[in-house]
Motif scaffolding. Structure first.
Motif, PDB file in Angstrom:
ATOM      1  N   UNK A   1      22.900  -2.716  29.476  1.00 49.16           N
ATOM      2  CA  UNK A   1      22.815  -1.724  30.552  1.00 49.16           C
ATOM      3  C   UNK A   1      21.543  -0.886  30.409  1.00 49.16           C
ATOM      4  N   UNK A   2      21.284  -0.384  29.193  1.00 48.63           N
ATOM      5  CA  UNK A   2      20.097   0.446  28.967  1.00 48.63           C
ATOM      6  C   UNK A   2      18.803  -0.328  29.196  1.00 48.63           C
ATOM      7  N   UNK A   3      18.842  -1.652  28.958  1.00 46.87           N
ATOM      8  CA  UNK A   3      17.646  -2.479  29.133  1.00 46.87           C
ATOM      9  C   UNK A   3      17.487  -2.956  30.580  1.00 46.87           C
ATOM     10  N   UNK A   4      18.423  -2.566  31.439  1.00 46.70           N
ATOM     11  CA  UNK A   4      18.336  -2.955  32.845  1.00 46.70           C
ATOM     12  C   UNK A   4      18.724  -4.393  33.103  1.00 46.70           C
ATOM     13  N   UNK A   5      19.459  -5.006  32.196  1.00 44.78           N
ATOM     14  CA  UNK A   5      19.862  -6.409  32.364  1.00 44.78           C
ATOM     15  C   UNK A   5      21.107  -6.525  33.241  1.00 44.78           C
ATOM     16  N   UNK A   6      21.995  -5.518  33.150  1.00 47.83           N
ATOM     17  CA  UNK A   6      23.215  -5.512  33.972  1.00 47.83           C
ATOM     18  C   UNK A   6      23.322  -4.215  34.751  1.00 47.83           C
ATOM     19  N   UNK A   7      24.143  -4.249  35.786  1.00 49.22           N
ATOM     20  CA  UNK A   7      24.419  -3.061  36.600  1.00 49.22           C
ATOM     21  C   UNK A   7      25.557  -2.265  35.976  1.00 49.22           C
ATOM     22  N   UNK A   8      25.921  -1.160  36.610  1.00 50.15           N
ATOM     23  CA  UNK A   8      27.040  -0.333  36.127  1.00 50.15           C
ATOM     24  C   UNK A   8      28.344  -1.118  36.133  1.00 50.15           C
ATOM     25  N   UNK A   9      28.436  -2.112  36.992  1.00 48.83           N
ATOM     26  CA  UNK A   9      29.670  -2.904  37.079  1.00 48.83           C
ATOM     27  C   UNK A   9      29.596  -4.197  36.267  1.00 48.83           C
ATOM     28  N   UNK A  10      28.522  -4.354  35.497  1.00 47.45           N
ATOM     29  CA  UNK A  10      28.442  -5.487  34.591  1.00 47.45           C
ATOM     30  C   UNK A  10      27.863  -6.757  35.191  1.00 47.45           C
ATOM     31  N   UNK A  11      27.217  -6.673  36.346  1.00 41.54           N
ATOM     32  CA  UNK A  11      26.606  -7.857  36.962  1.00 41.54           C
ATOM     33  C   UNK A  11      25.156  -8.016  36.503  1.00 41.54           C
ATOM     34  N   UNK A  12      24.735  -9.283  36.336  1.00 42.28           N
ATOM     35  CA  UNK A  12      23.350  -9.542  35.958  1.00 42.28           C
ATOM     36  C   UNK A  12      22.421  -9.115  37.093  1.00 42.28           C
ATOM     37  N   UNK A  13      21.386  -8.340  36.764  1.00 36.85           N
ATOM     38  CA  UNK A  13      20.448  -7.879  37.784  1.00 36.85           C
ATOM     39  C   UNK A  13      19.451  -8.970  38.169  1.00 36.85           C
ATOM     40  N   UNK A  14      18.949  -9.679  37.170  1.00 37.82           N
ATOM     41  CA  UNK A  14      17.904 -10.679  37.411  1.00 37.82           C
ATOM     42  C   UNK A  14      18.256 -11.955  36.639  1.00 37.82           C
ATOM     43  N   UNK A  15      18.740 -12.953  37.355  1.00 40.01           N
ATOM     44  CA  UNK A  15      19.188 -14.177  36.699  1.00 40.01           C
ATOM     45  C   UNK A  15      18.022 -15.076  36.264  1.00 40.01           C
ATOM     46  N   UNK A  16      16.788 -14.627  36.561  1.00 40.90           N
ATOM     47  CA  UNK A  16      15.629 -15.371  36.066  1.00 40.90           C
ATOM     48  C   UNK A  16      15.236 -14.917  34.660  1.00 40.90           C
ATOM     49  N   UNK A  17      15.968 -13.937  34.129  1.00 40.33           N
ATOM     50  CA  UNK A  17      15.743 -13.475  32.756  1.00 40.33           C
ATOM     51  C   UNK A  17      15.777 -14.682  31.821  1.00 40.33           C
ATOM     52  N   UNK A  18      14.785 -14.824  30.934  1.00 35.83           N
ATOM     53  CA  UNK A  18      14.718 -16.027  30.079  1.00 35.83           C
ATOM     54  C   UNK A  18      15.925 -16.209  29.151  1.00 35.83           C
ATOM     55  N   UNK A  19      16.692 -15.141  28.922  1.00 35.37           N
ATOM     56  CA  UNK A  19      17.875 -15.275  28.054  1.00 35.37           C
ATOM     57  C   UNK A  19      19.142 -15.605  28.849  1.00 35.37           C
ATOM     58  N   UNK A  20      19.007 -15.694  30.159  1.00 35.57           N
ATOM     59  CA  UNK A  20      20.161 -16.059  30.988  1.00 35.57           C
ATOM     60  C   UNK A  20      20.045 -17.530  31.366  1.00 35.57           C
ATOM     61  N   UNK A  21      21.044 -18.293  30.994  1.00 38.15           N
ATOM     62  CA  UNK A  21      21.051 -19.720  31.304  1.00 38.15           C
ATOM     63  C   UNK A  21      22.252 -20.037  32.188  1.00 38.15           C
ATOM     64  N   UNK A  22      22.192 -21.176  32.843  1.00 36.58           N
ATOM     65  CA  UNK A  22      23.314 -21.621  33.676  1.00 36.58           C
ATOM     66  C   UNK A  22      24.306 -22.341  32.774  1.00 36.58           C
ATOM     67  N   UNK A  23      25.490 -21.768  32.646  1.00 41.40           N
ATOM     68  CA  UNK A  23      26.514 -22.372  31.806  1.00 41.40           C
ATOM     69  C   UNK A  23      27.336 -23.391  32.565  1.00 41.40           C
ATOM     70  N   UNK A  24      28.409 -23.862  31.931  1.00 39.64           N
ATOM     71  CA  UNK A  24      29.279 -24.859  32.553  1.00 39.64           C
ATOM     72  C   UNK A  24      29.900 -24.336  33.848  1.00 39.64           C
ATOM     73  N   UNK A  25      30.264 -23.042  33.827  1.00 42.31           N
ATOM     74  CA  UNK A  25      30.966 -22.486  34.986  1.00 42.31           C
ATOM     75  C   UNK A  25      30.244 -21.319  35.644  1.00 42.31           C
TER      76      UNK A  25
END
Length: 602
Positions: free
Chosen positions: A438-462
């Motif tokens: 949250x502090x790094x701006x990766x997720x919103x207040x509700x826990x959603x990813x802000x930018x899915x192009x972040x290099x640490x975010x990958x597409x999982x099975x589901x």
């Protein structure tokens, strides 16, 4: 059925792999009680010489197609109909020894236990003094013939007196002679304090003369195999009497094993332990005593018994002196049990004018708020997310669990318990991770990813997954990740805790920021990063120096009740000042809960 890597073989009639594991005391996770919800009991069938059912729909939700092809199954869903099998339990599916806090508030109290010993050298019988052996003993002990004594002690009385040359020591508790021993054994008076938690059991051996804690031991509560949360255990225990007996036997066997450990390590004989005092939430209390918890689980949530009660150890089969006593610290009400009362005993918030907040985070979180003028108490169903359940890479605080996390410029650093290779992430690590994201701006207040192009975010099975630890660093070679669903599960649990203390503050008439002191209780509280907990809104953001890591307050409070009759006798008066708040009937609970779920920020 052979389970690897332990090499343990278990035989039985057709049943699920989880049931075979239970039968053989194999260390296999099963947080949801075997209903296929948590997905933590993943195993790999290495060899099969027989027939097994196909993957269920529940398994397809938790396992990828590749995993199913490789023989992975959920142990609770896979049923062996006939034949043999070799089953491998991967590291992330094994239970391990939990990290327990040793630091905390000082529970020292002047020893004044319920057990007293008196050494006596009796006059030998003569024709001039023809009193019975028992009357002769009572006369020397200055107790009346109405003092209770068991037939078993009376049976050995004649021989013991004469073989000891009339020099004996009597242990007396609750106006009853509970032991008669050869010679002078007044320097050997011990007791046991036990905290029966939903997920762990803690046992301390105490010298009742000095008040010193001689030895400590702990274990997982094996009842977790029938459900991580207490509602699941209520459901299981209520189905049939045999289930209740099974849950009772599991916890008694665990306590006996812990007693064996502390006695061996402390050089103490079981027969020199004369009282065991235990605490636990209302459901754990009932299951240990073999009382159905069924009606605690339905409105208006009434326990069968809640006052201070004692039974002889032989009634429950607890391995202390069989004539000794098992004492239950009183309950508060509903799900709030004697563990919360123990929190009161050790924090002593009832003795001060300062308004204090006590939060004991766990599967079921107890919250206390107040001072000498009155105390309010509530229980929040925070769920097992803080224990790592319902989180895809979650695990308990055992070796290899990621316990702390930092994120700087999208670089993730972490520490693990025992500095072992990471297997998953436990509750304290999840708090750090979500706060840092949250502090790094990766997720919103509700826990959603802000930018899915972040290099640490990958597409999982589901769904998309944020990589905490890459597979090249983990024990099983797979990435440890967290998903939006995981974060949501955690925020729901966090919201439950926050809404609990928010409602107590509203009813008490005090702003949370004006509380004088906050106590964080239990092992979990000891390992929490305060700043991150405040960022998420788990605790009020008061002056940090007034936030106290209280440690294992439940077993500490149990030791106070064990060591001091004076403190024990105060409980009735203290509990009259405690007002139990049932959150489920509070009109503001739903709205407060919804407001408490999002991240608040520091």
């Amino acid at each position: 059925m052979t389970f690897e890597p332990d090499g343990k073989t278990v035989s039985g009639s057709p049943r699920t792999l989880l049931d075979f594991a239970l039968l053989g005391n194999v260390a296999l996770r099963g947080e949801c009680g075997g209903v296929g919800i948590c997905g933590k009991c993943k195993v790999q069938i290495v060899k099969l010489y027989g027939t097994i059912n196909g993957p269920t729909e529940k398994e397809k939700k938790h396992l990828s197609e590749k995993e199913i092809e490789e023989g992975y199954r959920l142990a609770c869903q896979a049923k062996i109909d006939e034949g043999k099998a070799t089953v491998y339990i991967p590291p992330e599916s094994r239970t391990g020894k939990r990290e327990i806090s040793s630091a905390g508030l000082d529970e020292y109290i002047e020893p004044d236990s319920s057990v007293k010993k008196i050494n006596s050298v009796l006059k030998k019988t003569t024709f001039e003094d023809i009193r019975t052996d028992y009357d002769r003993l009572c006369g020397k002990l200055s107790c009346s013939s109405k003092t209770e004594v068991s037939l078993k002690i009376l049976e050995k009385l004649p021989e013991l007196l004469r073989k000891s040359d009339w020099n004996v020591t009597a242990a007396i508790c609750k106006n009853r002679i509970i032991s008669l021993e050869k010679g002078d054994t007044c320097d050997k008076i011990f007791g046991i304090a036990v905290d029966i938690g939903s997920s762990k059991v803690i046992c301390h051996l105490v010298n009742l003369i000095t008040g010193e804690t001689v030895e400590r031991a702990n274990s997982e509560n094996p009842q977790v195999m029938f459900g991580e949360d207490i509602v699941s255990r209520i459901t299981y225990a209520s189905k049939e009497p045999e289930n209740l007996k099974k849950l009772q036997r599991l916890v008694i066997d665990t306590i006996n094993s812990l007693i064996d450990t502390v006695c061996k390590n402390g050089g103490v004989l079981h027969e020199n332990i004369y009282e065991l005092v235990f605490v636990g939430n209302s459901v754990m209390h009932h299951l240990f005593l073999g009382i159905t918890p069924k009606y605690i689980g339905v409105a208006p949530f009434i326990p069968a018994v809640g006052n201070l009660i004692s039974f002889q150890a032989k009634e429950l089969g607890v391995n202390i002196n069989e004539e000794g006593f098992i004492t239950a610290v009183p309950l508060i009400g509903g799900f709030i049990g004697s563990d919360a009362v123990a929190n009161l005993l050790i924090t002593k918030i009832y003795e001060t004018d300062e308004v204090s907040l006590v939060i004991d985070i766990g599967t079921n979180t107890e919250i206390l708020l107040g001072n000498s003028k009155g105390i309010m108490a509530c229980s929040t169903p925070s769920g097992p997310s803080f224990e790592g359940a319902h989180i895809s890479s979650g695990m308990k605080a055992v070796s290899g669990a990621i316990e702390s996390v930092k994120i700087e410029e999208n670089d993730v650093t972490f520490t693990t318990i025992d500095n072992a290779k990471p297997k998953g992430i436990c509750g304290s690590g999840i708090i750090d991770l979500v706060a840092c994201m949250y502090n790094a701006g990766i997720i919103t207040r509700t826990g959603k990813f802000k930018d899915k192009s972040n290099p640490r975010i990958k597409e999982g099975e589901k769904s998309p997954e944020y990589i905490i630890a890459e597979g090249k660093y983990t024990e099983n070679g797979k990435d440890i990740t967290i998903t939006e669903k995981d974060i949501n599960e955690f925020l729901l649990a966090k919201g439950s805790i926050r809404s609990g203390w928010k409602i107590l503050h509203e009813k008490y008439g005090i702003d949370p920021m004006n509380v004088d002191k906050v106590y964080l209780a239990g092992s979990f509280g000891t390992h929490v990063n305060i700043e991150n907990a405040i960022t998420l809104g788990i605790i009020p953001g008061i002056d940090r120096k007034n936030i106290v890591f209280a440690g294992e307050t439940a077993v500490g409070g149990a030791k106070i009740a064990l060591k001091s009759l004076f403190e024990r006798d105060k409980l009735e008066k203290i509990l009259k000042e405690v007002e139990y708040i049932e959150l489920s009937v509070e009109s503001s609970f739903s709205s407060q809960y919804l407001k408490s779920i999002p991240i608040t920020g520091a």
